[in-house]
Motif scaffolding. Structure first.
Motif: not given
Length: 225
Positions: A7-20, A83-88, A43-46
């Protein structure tokens, strides 16, 4: 439902990944296409940190003429925040909690949540006990003689007034009758403002239980003969 293996390395999913994914979960329908181009993901690391809890007393909502008259007790006074690492990363060693109560006019002894609702922050424990004393204060005033210094004995220069009014606040539990001798107010001719021929009245002493003392007037006219 979309499962993310990393989860922490995925920034987006395009239509090709969402469709199936959509087709496999909507077996009773025929999916022609997905309108959205991409699904963006954040999604960030805790991260966790132990912090000491504080309350900003200046932001406590009190009824007019009421004051906090004791130490603010927080039990426990330290918690572990997660909480999210950026906030902590922005959180220091102290974390300020907020009271939702408004117009407080009585002593407080309540349970207070540490993390605000609707935020991705949690704490262990989730609540702490906050207590402190609140008292009503009363406006009082007293007329006090002024101790003048530096004025000539021949009265060629003399102050316009011999006495001054001291205004102050006093708590209900400490309220009592005061006498002019309990206060000392002074004014020195050597500190005269030549632009308007006035000297500043200075409160030299007031009983320690008196709060927010002020003088009326704060400046005294000097009369020339």
């Amino acid at each position: 439902e979309i499962e993310l293996t990393n989860p922490t390395s995925v920034q987006y999913m395009d239509r090709g990944l969402l469709f199936p994914i959509v087709v496999n979960q909507m077996t009773e329908l025929r999916v022609n296409y997905i309108v959205s181009d991409s699904l963006f993901i954040d999604i960030e690391k805790k991260d966790s940190k132990k912090v000491k809890l504080k309350i900003d007393s200046t932001r406590i909502s009190l009824e007019p003429l009421h004051r906090v008259t004791s130490r603010i007790s927080i039990l426990p006074d330290s918690v572990e925040l997660t909480g999210p690492k950026s906030f902590m990363d922005t959180v220091g060693n102290e974390y300020f909690i907020t009271l939702d109560e408004r117009s407080i006019d009585d002593p407080i002894d309540i349970r207070v949540p540490v993390a605000p609702s609707g935020t991705p922050i949690s704490s262990n424990p989730s609540e702490v006990r906050v207590s402190f004393n609140v008292e009503r204060f009363y406006k009082e005033s007293i007329t006090v003689p002024i101790s003048y210094a530096g004025f000539p004995a021949d009265s060629s220069k003399y102050p316009e007034i011999p006495v001054i009014t001291v205004n102050y606040l006093i708590s209900r539990s400490l309220r009592k009758e005061y006498y002019p001798s309990d206060f000392i107010v002074a004014a020195d001719l050597s500190m005269m403002d030549m632009t308007d021929s006035t000297v500043t009245a200075m409160l030299i002493y007031a009983p320690p239980e008196v709060t927010e003392p002020s003088l009326d007037p704060s400046r005294i006219k000097v009369i020339y003969e």
